[in-house]
Design an enzyme around this catalytic site. Structure first.
Site, mmCIF file in Angstrom:
data_model
loop_
_atom_site.group_PDB
_atom_site.id
_atom_site.type_symbol
_atom_site.label_atom_id
_atom_site.label_comp_id
_atom_site.label_asym_id
_atom_site.label_seq_id
_atom_site.Cartn_x
_atom_site.Cartn_y
_atom_site.Cartn_z
ATOM 1 N N ASP A 107 0.814 -1.208 0.000
ATOM 2 C CA ASP A 107 0.000 0.000 0.000
ATOM 3 C C ASP A 107 0.852 1.265 0.000
ATOM 4 O OD1 ASP A 107 -2.235 -1.640 0.205
ATOM 5 O OD2 ASP A 107 -2.283 -1.521 2.389
ATOM 6 N N TYR A 116 5.499 -10.604 6.976
ATOM 7 C CA TYR A 116 5.303 -9.177 7.188
ATOM 8 C C TYR A 116 5.604 -8.829 8.636
ATOM 9 C CZ TYR A 116 2.667 -8.621 2.791
ATOM 10 O OH TYR A 116 2.285 -8.573 1.469
#
Length: 246
Positions: free
Chosen positions: A53, A111
């Protein structure tokens, strides 16, 4: 034609995310493709392991591209890091088999998400963590993480609209490390839906703050309603650490 794999590190705070956009060149993919096109004299289009993002970061994003250039890997990495912005770094260049595909061949990803949990914000961590001043119950958050590990339908923990594709994913690890005021959450799984990590983070934080009950996790899995989960936390605390290939 050669197939080249790149391992890439970037600070995403200045960019509109990974994916190339038609109306802007301010993306990670766009910046790298422009330099690759200059380097090879060919119109280069990369395949990334997945999107990140706007504002999110990566330590180990992976991409591949096809080229006829005869330039060796050492010269490629030197050229790329000479001409790319300093907040985008190519860490490794490798020639791989023709059928290698950065997205389809990925078996799992790791992540990290960072939370600055203190009443006083941090001047240094503000671009790389989410400032969350509320007092948190670590035991409850660890229990929430345990409930989220495993194979589940994560549709309720994503921003996806209706989809015909499967929304079942497996989280192999979801752990928390506390380093002073900094909380480091690690996610390892075989795939992640749109905004899945950020919505899980919002849910776990609300459970830790006592604003949501632990039982909400089972309800979200059962009913698959996005509105029942926590807020989508900001992107600046999110890092793509590594993409794994078998």
């Amino acid at each position: 034609m050669r197939n080249i794999k790149l391992t890439i590190e970037y600070d995403g705070k200045r960019y509109l995310g990974w994916q190339r956009l038609g109306d802007s060149d301010n993306t990670i993919q766009g910046k790298i493709e422009n330099i690759l096109t200059q380097m090879t004299g060919e119109k280069i289009e990369m395949i990334g392991s997945g999107r990140t993002d706007a504002g999110a970061h990566a330590r180990g994003q992976v991409a591949n591209f096809k080229t006829n250039t005869t330039m060796d890997a050492a010269k490629m990495i030197a050229f790329l890091n000479r001409y790319l912005p300093q907040d985008i770094v190519v860490k490794k260049v490798e020639e791989v088999p023709e059928r290698f595909h950065a997205r389809y061949n990925a078996s799992s990803k790791q992540y990290s998400y960072y939370v600055w949990n203190d009443v006083i914000p941090s001047a240094f961590e503000r671009y790389y963590s989410f400032h969350y001043p509320q007092e948190l119950d670590l035991a409850k958050m660890n229990e929430a993480c345990r409930k989220l590990v495993g194979k589940h339908d994560f549709l309720g923990f994503s921003s996806l609209k209706k989809t015909k594709k499967s929304t079942v994913r497996t989280i192999n690890e979801l752990s928390i490390q506390k380093e002073g005021s900094l909380l480091h959450f690690t996610f390892v799984g075989n795939g992640f839906l749109y905004n899945m990590v950020r919505i899980i983070m919002g849910t776990v934080l609300e459970i830790g703050a006592g604003e949501m009950k632990l039982e909400a996790i089972e309800e979200i899995f059962e009913h698959k309603i996005r509105q029942n989960a926590g807020e989508t936390v900001p992107s600046q605390g999110l890092f793509l650490d590594e993409v794994y290939y078998e």
